[in-house]
Design an enzyme around this catalytic site. Structure first.
Site, short mmCIF file in Angstrom:
data_model
loop_
_atom_site.label_atom_id
_atom_site.label_comp_id
_atom_site.label_asym_id
_atom_site.label_seq_id
_atom_site.Cartn_x
_atom_site.Cartn_y
_atom_site.Cartn_z
N ARG A 169 -5.43 26.38 38.63
CA ARG A 169 -5.73 26.35 37.19
C ARG A 169 -4.50 26.57 36.32
NH1 ARG A 169 -11.32 27.34 35.96
NH2 ARG A 169 -12.32 25.80 37.29
N ARG B 156 -6.62 26.46 29.77
CA ARG B 156 -6.66 27.16 28.49
C ARG B 156 -5.56 28.20 28.28
NH1 ARG B 156 -12.57 29.05 28.26
NH2 ARG B 156 -12.75 27.89 30.19
N ARG C 183 -6.48 18.91 23.98
CA ARG C 183 -7.90 18.85 24.33
C ARG C 183 -8.82 18.87 23.09
NH1 ARG C 183 -10.96 21.06 28.06
NH2 ARG C 183 -12.53 20.44 26.58
N ASP D 219 -11.76 17.66 37.80
CA ASP D 219 -12.71 18.71 38.14
C ASP D 219 -13.47 18.32 39.40
OD1 ASP D 219 -13.76 21.33 36.71
OD2 ASP D 219 -15.43 20.40 37.76
N TYR E 221 -23.87 23.87 43.18
CA TYR E 221 -24.10 23.50 41.77
C TYR E 221 -25.28 22.54 41.65
CZ TYR E 221 -19.81 25.72 40.12
OH TYR E 221 -18.85 26.63 39.79
O1 CP3 Z 1 -4.74 23.39 37.05
C1 CP3 Z 1 -5.69 23.11 37.79
O2 CP3 Z 1 -6.03 23.86 38.75
C2 CP3 Z 1 -6.30 21.76 37.61
C3 CP3 Z 1 -7.52 21.35 37.73
C4 CP3 Z 1 -8.85 21.98 38.08
C5 CP3 Z 1 -9.90 22.19 37.16
N1 CP3 Z 1 -11.01 22.55 37.84
C6 CP3 Z 1 -9.82 21.99 35.70
C7 CP3 Z 1 -10.74 22.73 34.85
C8 CP3 Z 1 -9.33 22.32 39.34
C9 CP3 Z 1 -8.58 22.33 40.67
C10 CP3 Z 1 -10.70 22.66 39.17
C11 CP3 Z 1 -11.58 22.99 40.28
C12 CP3 Z 1 -12.88 23.57 40.03
N2 CP3 Z 1 -13.78 23.28 39.05
C13 CP3 Z 1 -13.48 24.53 40.89
C14 CP3 Z 1 -12.84 25.07 42.13
C15 CP3 Z 1 -11.84 26.09 41.83
C16 CP3 Z 1 -12.37 27.40 41.28
O3 CP3 Z 1 -11.98 27.73 40.16
O4 CP3 Z 1 -13.13 28.06 41.99
C17 CP3 Z 1 -14.74 24.85 40.35
C18 CP3 Z 1 -15.72 25.84 40.91
C19 CP3 Z 1 -14.93 24.03 39.19
C20 CP3 Z 1 -16.10 23.98 38.29
C21 CP3 Z 1 -15.69 24.44 36.94
N3 CP3 Z 1 -15.07 23.61 36.02
C22 CP3 Z 1 -15.75 25.75 36.36
C23 CP3 Z 1 -16.35 26.96 37.04
C24 CP3 Z 1 -15.16 25.69 35.10
C25 CP3 Z 1 -14.90 26.82 34.10
C26 CP3 Z 1 -15.85 26.85 32.98
C27 CP3 Z 1 -15.41 27.84 31.91
O5 CP3 Z 1 -15.27 27.43 30.77
O6 CP3 Z 1 -15.23 29.02 32.25
C28 CP3 Z 1 -14.74 24.35 34.90
C29 CP3 Z 1 -14.03 23.81 33.72
C30 CP3 Z 1 -12.61 23.54 33.94
N4 CP3 Z 1 -12.10 22.83 34.98
C31 CP3 Z 1 -11.55 23.92 33.09
C32 CP3 Z 1 -10.38 23.41 33.63
C33 CP3 Z 1 -8.99 23.48 33.06
C34 CP3 Z 1 -11.71 24.69 31.79
C35 CP3 Z 1 -12.08 23.69 30.75
C36 CP3 Z 1 -11.79 24.13 29.35
O7 CP3 Z 1 -10.66 23.93 28.89
O8 CP3 Z 1 -12.70 24.64 28.72
#
Ligand code: CP3
Length: 349
Positions: free
Chosen positions: A32, A36, A45, A81, A160
């Site tokens: 990540r 943010r 974004r 994602d 999910y």
């Molecule tokens: O920098 C990176 O690691 C790049 C990309 C990445 C994202 N999601 C971008 C993202 C990766 C590798 C993921 C994987 C992902 N997505 C996982 C596995 C890793 C982990 O964290 O356990 C999971 C479970 C998801 C599902 C998911 N997508 C969640 C739980 C969330 C967070 C929701 C929140 O707002 O708390 C996301 C959204 C997400 N995916 C964001 C990012 C940068 C946040 C989006 C935003 O800017 O609001």
């Protein structure tokens, strides 16, 4: 066969470590790292939904490269994602900020599974294009930086799909694997094939390694993981075998590290719950480890965090090779300057 000296000279440090040869410089990147915590991410974004931003190639490539430019990390991870392949296959899924993936119609019955698994994979051309654009920028740097592709492990995706939203205990998913193992097998096989296609698209477009995220694997017993989840992770990892190094990561996985490795990974991602020396004792000294700075310490005074990072690096020396990372993703409230300092610390040694 190139000697390990040749590998050290010709491969970027990340890929040298992933191949089991300790590079001269300790490689570091952060799960990540795009997201943010970066003001430049929040800026680009603005006004675009999370999953929409993943499907706009120029935007996804820009976000992928932001943390490389800012922190000087040894890898980019593709901005996307784990649910993108589901969305592209036609599943009604959104990312709700502060919550995570939410599925419009959760998959609860065998009939739901049949409807879902009748969907073929979607068009991945936007993914290939985004990876190509990011790799073009990363390769043009004075010291080219490899791109890591990634996907969700079948169990985390199924959790999910069945629960419909993030869940603490995954009761519905864990019930299905026992109550209807045949439906579970169809669901997990379908999810595995979607992630395999997603990884292959990224590799074809230039990703030099892949990481499979099984964020919820730690909610399973060792026997449930071994029997009802690992075979499907193995299906994904087999689909990319021989193409690029494979990293397998989950949280709460201290008891299943060897099962995760044996599913077909050269590198095991370790969360903050055990030291890398203990992880290596469990895995054997031949396995490359990645991790495992506790994300909670990112807000501690620098002296406290520095001591912790030094300890992680020291414990990582027992493994064949070590890639420094966090034990889980960067929290959105993290001061990005702290991440840059960790990179400087890793590279100063
Ligand atoms: O920098 C990176 O690691 C790049 C990309 C990445 C994202 N999601 C971008 C993202 C990766 C590798 C993921 C994987 C992902 N997505 C996982 C596995 C890793 C982990 O964290 O356990 C999971 C479970 C998801 C599902 C998911 N997508 C969640 C739980 C969330 C967070 C929701 C929140 O707002 O708390 C996301 C959204 C997400 N995916 C964001 C990012 C940068 C946040 C989006 C935003 O800017 O609001």
């Amino acid at each position: 066969m190139p000697s390990s000296d040749d590998l050290r000279l010709t491969l970027p440090p990340l890929l040298s470590a992933y191949s089991g040869t300790r590079p001269d410089r300790l490689p570091v990147w952060f799960m990540r790292q795009a997201g943010r915590s970066l003001p430049e991410y929040r800026e680009v974004r603005k006004g675009t939904q999370m999953l929409e931003s993943c499907l706009r190639p120029e935007l996804a490539a820009e976000i992928t490269c932001q943390p490389v430019r800012r922190h000087g990390v040894d890898a980019a991870i593709f901005f996307s994602d784990i649910v993108i392949p589901l969305r592209l296959a036609g599943v009604d899924v959104e990312i709700v900020q502060g919550v995570g993936p939410v599925i419009g119609t959760p998959v609860r019955t065998a009939a739901d599974v049949d409807r879902l698994t009748a969907l073929p994979g979607g068009d991945l051309s936007a993914i290939r294009e985004a990876v190509r654009l990011a790799v073009a920028e990363l390769d043009a740097r004075p010291e080219p930086v490899p791109l890591i592709g990634f996907g969700g492990a079948p169990f985390t995706l199924a959790a999910y799909l069945v629960e419909g939203r993030p869940s603490r205990d995954h009761l519905a998913a864990r019930a299905m694997m026992h109550a209807d193992p045949a439906a579970w097998d169809r669901l997990m096989t379908w999810a595995a094939d979607r992630t395999a296609e997603f990884l292959l698209a990224q590799i074809d477009a230039g990703a030099r390694a892949v990481q499979l995220f099984d964020s919820w694997a730690g909610s399973l017993s060792v026997s449930d993981y071994t029997e009802h989840a690992a075979p499907y992770a193995a299906r994904v990892l087999a689909a990319v075998e021989g193409r690029v190094p494979r990293v397998h990561f989950g949280t709460g996985t201290s008891e299943i590290l060897t099962v995760m490795r044996d599913a077909g990974a050269e590198v095991v991602g370790v969360d903050h719950r055990i030291g890398l020396d203990e992880a290596t004792r469990r895995l054997g000294a031949g396995t490359v480890v990645q991790g495992n700075i506790d994300p909670a310490l990112l807000t501690a005074p620098w002296e406290v965090l520095e001591r912790h990072v030094e300890d992680v690096i020291a414990r990582g020396r027992s493994a064949a090779a070590h890639v420094l990372n966090l034990g889980h993703g960067v929290p959105p409230t993290t001061d990005p300057g702290v991440l840059t300092r960790i990179v400087e610390l890793a590279h100063s040694r």
